[in-house]
Enzyme design. Structure first.
Site, PDB file in Angstrom:
ATOM      1  N   ASP A  60       0.846  -1.195   0.000  1.00 43.05           N
ATOM      2  CA  ASP A  60       0.000   0.000   0.000  1.00 43.05           C
ATOM      3  C   ASP A  60       0.882   1.246   0.000  1.00 43.05           C
ATOM      4  O   ASP A  60       2.042   1.183   0.410  1.00 43.05           O
ATOM      5  CB  ASP A  60      -0.860   0.067   1.272  1.00 43.05           C
ATOM      6  CG  ASP A  60      -1.763  -1.137   1.417  1.00 43.05           C
ATOM      7  OD1 ASP A  60      -2.240  -1.353   2.532  1.00 43.05           O
ATOM      8  OD2 ASP A  60      -1.984  -1.850   0.425  1.00 43.05           O
ATOM      9  N   TYR A  62       2.297   4.714   1.615  1.00 41.18           N
ATOM     10  CA  TYR A  62       2.498   5.153   3.000  1.00 41.18           C
ATOM     11  C   TYR A  62       1.259   5.926   3.451  1.00 41.18           C
ATOM     12  O   TYR A  62       0.705   6.720   2.691  1.00 41.18           O
ATOM     13  CB  TYR A  62       3.732   6.044   3.106  1.00 41.18           C
ATOM     14  CG  TYR A  62       5.024   5.345   2.722  1.00 41.18           C
ATOM     15  CD1 TYR A  62       5.479   4.241   3.430  1.00 41.18           C
ATOM     16  CD2 TYR A  62       5.791   5.805   1.650  1.00 41.18           C
ATOM     17  CE1 TYR A  62       6.665   3.603   3.080  1.00 41.18           C
ATOM     18  CE2 TYR A  62       6.981   5.173   1.298  1.00 41.18           C
ATOM     19  CZ  TYR A  62       7.408   4.075   2.013  1.00 41.18           C
ATOM     20  OH  TYR A  62       8.582   3.450   1.667  1.00 41.18           O
ATOM     21  N   PHE A  73       7.577   2.443  -2.337  1.00 34.65           N
ATOM     22  CA  PHE A  73       8.737   2.545  -1.442  1.00 34.65           C
ATOM     23  C   PHE A  73       9.371   3.933  -1.414  1.00 34.65           C
ATOM     24  O   PHE A  73      10.197   4.220  -0.560  1.00 34.65           O
ATOM     25  CB  PHE A  73       9.821   1.506  -1.787  1.00 34.65           C
ATOM     26  CG  PHE A  73       9.394   0.091  -1.565  1.00 34.65           C
ATOM     27  CD1 PHE A  73       9.284  -0.414  -0.280  1.00 34.65           C
ATOM     28  CD2 PHE A  73       9.091  -0.745  -2.626  1.00 34.65           C
ATOM     29  CE1 PHE A  73       8.883  -1.731  -0.055  1.00 34.65           C
ATOM     30  CE2 PHE A  73       8.691  -2.056  -2.421  1.00 34.65           C
ATOM     31  CZ  PHE A  73       8.590  -2.555  -1.132  1.00 34.65           C
ATOM     32  N   HIS A 182       9.412  -9.414   2.568  1.00 35.66           N
ATOM     33  CA  HIS A 182       9.248  -7.967   2.469  1.00 35.66           C
ATOM     34  C   HIS A 182      10.357  -7.272   3.265  1.00 35.66           C
ATOM     35  O   HIS A 182      10.788  -7.783   4.312  1.00 35.66           O
ATOM     36  CB  HIS A 182       7.877  -7.562   3.010  1.00 35.66           C
ATOM     37  CG  HIS A 182       7.479  -6.173   2.656  1.00 35.66           C
ATOM     38  ND1 HIS A 182       7.864  -5.074   3.398  1.00 35.66           N
ATOM     39  CD2 HIS A 182       6.725  -5.694   1.631  1.00 35.66           C
ATOM     40  CE1 HIS A 182       7.375  -3.983   2.838  1.00 35.66           C
ATOM     41  NE2 HIS A 182       6.673  -4.331   1.765  1.00 35.66           N
TER      42      HIS A 182
END
Length: 215
Positions: A60, A62, A73, A182
């Site tokens: 998702d 931030y 990211f 992750h």
């Protein structure tokens, strides 16, 4: 959005699931605080499709103010580097010696042909995962299928369960798939650290006659 994506996007935008998603988002943006800004939701698609060499799938956006801007990211230069990206940089340093970025802004990766695509493209402020199961996953899967079918010799970096679930959509005879945990602090030590995905990506790109990514 880059011109190269318009045929794909026009087709997806016309489908019933996306019309339902659009109605949901219109209501959400009107009544709540949603990230990223409307104008930045499709920032990943400003990447020239013809130049895409690597696909990194995030989860998702931030959900804290000022952080999400449409690239998985990545955060704007003014924002502190998030924990997951700190871990990505640590792995780059361990793998290839050093990382090129001084901030958390990953536009230079995008400019080199790295598609930074989240599984879900919007989120309500301070509510992680709040826009899941409203249609974005269908859109992301369609994007991956389109990349798989129209491109040759891509490297897909699948980090975490959400990303790894997309593996069946990718033809492994045409593309390289690299899987790991992750990079979040909750899971990075369970297989992300030590994965060496950045050197492996560049080695494969070199074999295909493509330029390496300056990570």
């Amino acid at each position: 959005m880059h011109e190269s994506w318009k045929p794909f996007l026009k087709s997806e935008f016309a489908k019933p699931y996306f019309k339902e998603l659009s109605e949901f988002l219109s209501n959400e943006y009107e009544k709540k605080t949603i990230f990223p800004k409307k104008a930045q939701v499709f920032s990943a698609f400003t990447t020239d499709l013809n130049e895409v060499k690597v696909v990194i799938l995030g989860q998702d956006p931030y959900h804290t103010p000022g952080a999400a801007h449409g690239l998985a990211f990545s955060v704007p230069n003014s924002q502190p580097i998030p924990p997951s990206l700190i871990n990505i940089y640590k792995e780059i340093d361990s793998d290839i010696g050093s990382h090129a970025n001084k901030t958390g802004y990953l536009k230079n990766w995008q400019d080199q042909g790295v598609l930074l695509l989240n599984n879900v493209l919007t989120v309500e402020a301070h509510k992680a995962g709040s826009h899941r199961n409203h249609g974005w996953e269908t859109f992301t899967e369609a994007t991956i299928r389109y990349l798989d079918e129209t491109k040759d010799h891509l490297v897909f970096l699948l980090w975490g369960r959400d990303a790894r679930n997309k593996k069946p959509l990718i033809n492994q005879e045409k593309h390289l798939i690299l899987e790991a945990a992750h990079p979040s602090p909750l899971s990075a030590y369970n297989g992300f650290f030590g994965c060496k995905h950045f050197s492996k990506t560049n080695d494969q790109l070199e074999k295909w006659g493509k330029s390496k990514i300056v990570w």
